[in-house]
Scaffold this active site. Structure first.
Site, PDB file in Angstrom:
ATOM      1  N   TYR A   1       0.762  20.681  -7.590  1.00  0.00           N
ATOM      2  CA  TYR A   1       1.972  19.859  -7.776  1.00  0.00           C
ATOM      3  C   TYR A   1       3.246  20.695  -7.852  1.00  0.00           C
ATOM      4  CZ  TYR A   1      -1.450  16.263  -9.133  1.00  0.00           C
ATOM      5  OH  TYR A   1      -2.514  15.398  -9.175  1.00  0.00           O
TER       6      TYR A   1
ATOM      7  N   HIS B   1      -9.977  20.449  -8.202  1.00  0.00           N
ATOM      8  CA  HIS B   1      -9.118  19.360  -7.717  1.00  0.00           C
ATOM      9  C   HIS B   1      -9.787  18.518  -6.621  1.00  0.00           C
ATOM     10  CE1 HIS B   1      -4.574  18.312  -7.183  1.00  0.00           C
ATOM     11  NE2 HIS B   1      -5.335  17.243  -6.978  1.00  0.00           N
TER      12      HIS B   1
HETATM   13  N1  LIG Z   1      -6.886  14.318  -8.647  1.00  0.00           N
HETATM   14  C1  LIG Z   1      -6.218  13.929  -7.604  1.00  0.00           C
HETATM   15  O1  LIG Z   1      -6.566  14.255  -6.452  1.00  0.00           O
HETATM   16  C2  LIG Z   1      -5.025  13.058  -7.776  1.00  0.00           C
HETATM   17  C3  LIG Z   1      -4.509  12.351  -6.683  1.00  0.00           C
HETATM   18  C4  LIG Z   1      -3.408  11.529  -6.894  1.00  0.00           C
HETATM   19  C5  LIG Z   1      -2.859  11.424  -8.170  1.00  0.00           C
HETATM   20  N2  LIG Z   1      -3.366  12.148  -9.206  1.00  0.00           N
HETATM   21  C6  LIG Z   1      -2.773  12.079 -10.578  1.00  0.00           C
HETATM   22  O2  LIG Z   1      -2.663  10.721 -10.953  1.00  0.00           O
HETATM   23  C7  LIG Z   1      -1.306  10.422 -11.269  1.00  0.00           C
HETATM   24  C8  LIG Z   1      -0.998   8.985 -10.944  1.00  0.00           C
HETATM   25  O3  LIG Z   1      -1.174   8.692  -9.574  1.00  0.00           O
HETATM   26  P1  LIG Z   1       0.022   8.511  -8.541  1.00  0.00           P
HETATM   27  O4  LIG Z   1       1.226   9.183  -9.062  1.00  0.00           O
HETATM   28  O5  LIG Z   1      -0.462   8.938  -7.218  1.00  0.00           O
HETATM   29  O6  LIG Z   1       0.219   6.931  -8.475  1.00  0.00           O
HETATM   30  P2  LIG Z   1       0.433   5.747  -9.541  1.00  0.00           P
HETATM   31  O7  LIG Z   1       0.500   6.251 -10.915  1.00  0.00           O
HETATM   32  O8  LIG Z   1      -0.570   4.708  -9.205  1.00  0.00           O
HETATM   33  O9  LIG Z   1       1.827   5.141  -9.093  1.00  0.00           O
HETATM   34  C9  LIG Z   1       3.044   5.800  -9.291  1.00  0.00           C
HETATM   35  C10 LIG Z   1       4.126   4.867  -8.740  1.00  0.00           C
HETATM   36  O10 LIG Z   1       4.133   3.659  -9.502  1.00  0.00           O
HETATM   37  C11 LIG Z   1       5.439   3.451 -10.025  1.00  0.00           C
HETATM   38  N3  LIG Z   1       5.313   2.888 -11.364  1.00  0.00           N
HETATM   39  C12 LIG Z   1       4.898   3.516 -12.483  1.00  0.00           C
HETATM   40  N4  LIG Z   1       4.913   2.686 -13.532  1.00  0.00           N
HETATM   41  C13 LIG Z   1       5.364   1.494 -13.074  1.00  0.00           C
HETATM   42  C14 LIG Z   1       5.609   0.260 -13.688  1.00  0.00           C
HETATM   43  N5  LIG Z   1       5.379   0.074 -14.988  1.00  0.00           N
HETATM   44  N6  LIG Z   1       6.080  -0.765 -12.919  1.00  0.00           N
HETATM   45  C15 LIG Z   1       6.300  -0.573 -11.606  1.00  0.00           C
HETATM   46  N7  LIG Z   1       6.082   0.588 -10.961  1.00  0.00           N
HETATM   47  C16 LIG Z   1       5.611   1.621 -11.690  1.00  0.00           C
HETATM   48  C17 LIG Z   1       6.096   4.808 -10.065  1.00  0.00           C
HETATM   49  O11 LIG Z   1       7.497   4.651  -9.991  1.00  0.00           O
HETATM   50  P3  LIG Z   1       8.555   5.623 -10.735  1.00  0.00           P
HETATM   51  O12 LIG Z   1       8.106   7.037 -10.484  1.00  0.00           O
HETATM   52  O13 LIG Z   1       9.830   5.257 -10.089  1.00  0.00           O
HETATM   53  O14 LIG Z   1       8.557   5.307 -12.206  1.00  0.00           O
HETATM   54  C18 LIG Z   1       5.504   5.462  -8.822  1.00  0.00           C
HETATM   55  O15 LIG Z   1       6.188   5.053  -7.668  1.00  0.00           O
HETATM   56  C19 LIG Z   1      -0.541  11.450 -10.433  1.00  0.00           C
HETATM   57  O16 LIG Z   1       0.805  11.563 -10.829  1.00  0.00           O
HETATM   58  C20 LIG Z   1      -1.357  12.673 -10.644  1.00  0.00           C
HETATM   59  O17 LIG Z   1      -1.098  13.231 -11.927  1.00  0.00           O
HETATM   60  C21 LIG Z   1      -4.461  12.932  -9.034  1.00  0.00           C
END
Ligand SMILES: NC(=O)c1ccc[n+]([C@@H]2O[C@H](COP(=O)([O-])OP(=O)(O)OC[C@H]3O[C@@H](n4cnc5c(N)ncnc54)[C@H](OP(=O)(O)O)[C@@H]3O)[C@@H](O)[C@H]2O)c1
Length: 288
Positions: free
Chosen positions: A57, A115
């Protein structure tokens, strides 16, 4: 399905094998620099105790600075980090891990994950053995994996005591086979992209259920996840109001029938599927 619904009244942390993890963490993918630093600090000050980062990241310095700026003692926090695919060979793993600690301004990580599973499965064995060494020196508390399919998870469990598998999981993408394995072996399933990266919002059923409890659709999704016994989740929010809303899910409870109705929304909608991803549909039968 859904036999794993929790009935524990306080589900803000989950414990298995004497190891506890806060149910809700802050995801930090695609947050960098001052935005990330401020998001982490702000999240901790509003009650988050679990922060998820990764070498890939490119935000470890910002995460570490945000944590330090919060003034909350390190022992009160749960920090997850992930070793990137290119860094899994033993020497590289050890040296990049030390760099990660420095960037984060920490002397240990609570949970260290592989990862993504590497194509060469021998690399998994070597990486887990190296991580075991880090654990024996108390640089990490627990070892986990991420994006491991059922077969790969069982393989990893045969090599070391894996505490968690972090995978994409939300109402539009069921993970029944993995949950079955997590139940059998007592492994946490940490749901990433719990909001489908924002792509799955706008579902009538979730909105209707939310209305009943005075909650948003996102809050219903997050509550649905953490009401499952071994599930924790790490929504990412760069927006302050989103962060506040995502942790405000401990004052209502979905009924068993609502849990099932939400599970029935599954349509295999995977958002995260890079070309190096494992074969998600590989057949595997767990021998009970
Ligand atoms: N291990 C892996 O391979 C892997 C892969 C992907 C992700 N991850 C981890 O999982 C975390 C979460 O996944 P992600 O970031 O991909 O997606 P996510 O958490 O499903 O979605 C993030 C999106 O949702 C929005 N959001 C957040 N809270 C909200 C709410 N209450 N109402 C409306 N929209 C909302 C955010 O907007 P704003 O930012 O504008 O608030 C952002 O655009 C990552 O940040 C990372 O730490 C791990």
């Amino acid at each position: 399905m859904m036999k794993n619904i929790t009935s524990h009244p306080d589900i803000s942390t989950k414990t298995i094998r004497n190891f506890s993890i806060p149910s809700i963490g802050l995801g930090t993918y695609q947050m960098q620099g001052s935005t990330c630093q401020e998001a982490v600090r702000d999240a901790i000050l509003m009650g988050y105790r679990h922060i998820d980062t990764a070498q890939m990241y490119d935000n470890e310095i910002a995460v570490g600075t945000g944590i330090a700026a919060s003034g909350i003692p390190r022992e009160a926090l749960f920090v997850t980090n992930k070793i990137w695919l290119d860094n899994l060979e033993p020497e590289k793993l050890k040296s990049t891990f030390q760099q990660s600690l420095e960037k984060l301004q920490m002397n240990y990580i609570d949970l260290l994950l592989i990862h993504w599973p590497p194509a060469n499965e021998e690399t998994i064995t070597n990486a887990l053995k190296t991580m075991r060494e880090l654990r024996s020196k108390e640089y990490i508390r627990k070892i986990g994996v991420s994006n491991f399919t059922p077969r790969l998870l069982v393989k990893a469990l045969a090599i070391d005591e894996i505490i968690a598998n972090q995978v994409e999981y939300h109402p539009m993408l069921a993970q029944n086979d993995l949950i079955d394995i997590c139940e059998t072996y007592n492994v946490f399933l940490i749901a990433y992209a719990p909001l489908g990266q924002g792509q799955i919002l706008g579902t009538e059923l979730l909105q209707q259920i939310g209305k009943k409890y005075g909650k948003s659709e996102s809050q219903v999704i997050l509550r649905w996840l953490i009401q499952q016994r071994l599930v924790a989740t790490i929504p990412k929010a760069s927006n302050h109001e989103h962060r506040k809303s995502n942790i405000d899910i401990f004052d209502f409870e979905l009924s068993e029938s609502e849990m099932h109705e939400i599970a029935a929304l599954d349509r295999g909608a995977r958002q995260v599927n890079p070309q190096f991803a494992p074969r998600w549909d590989e057949k595997f039968e767990l021998k009970h």
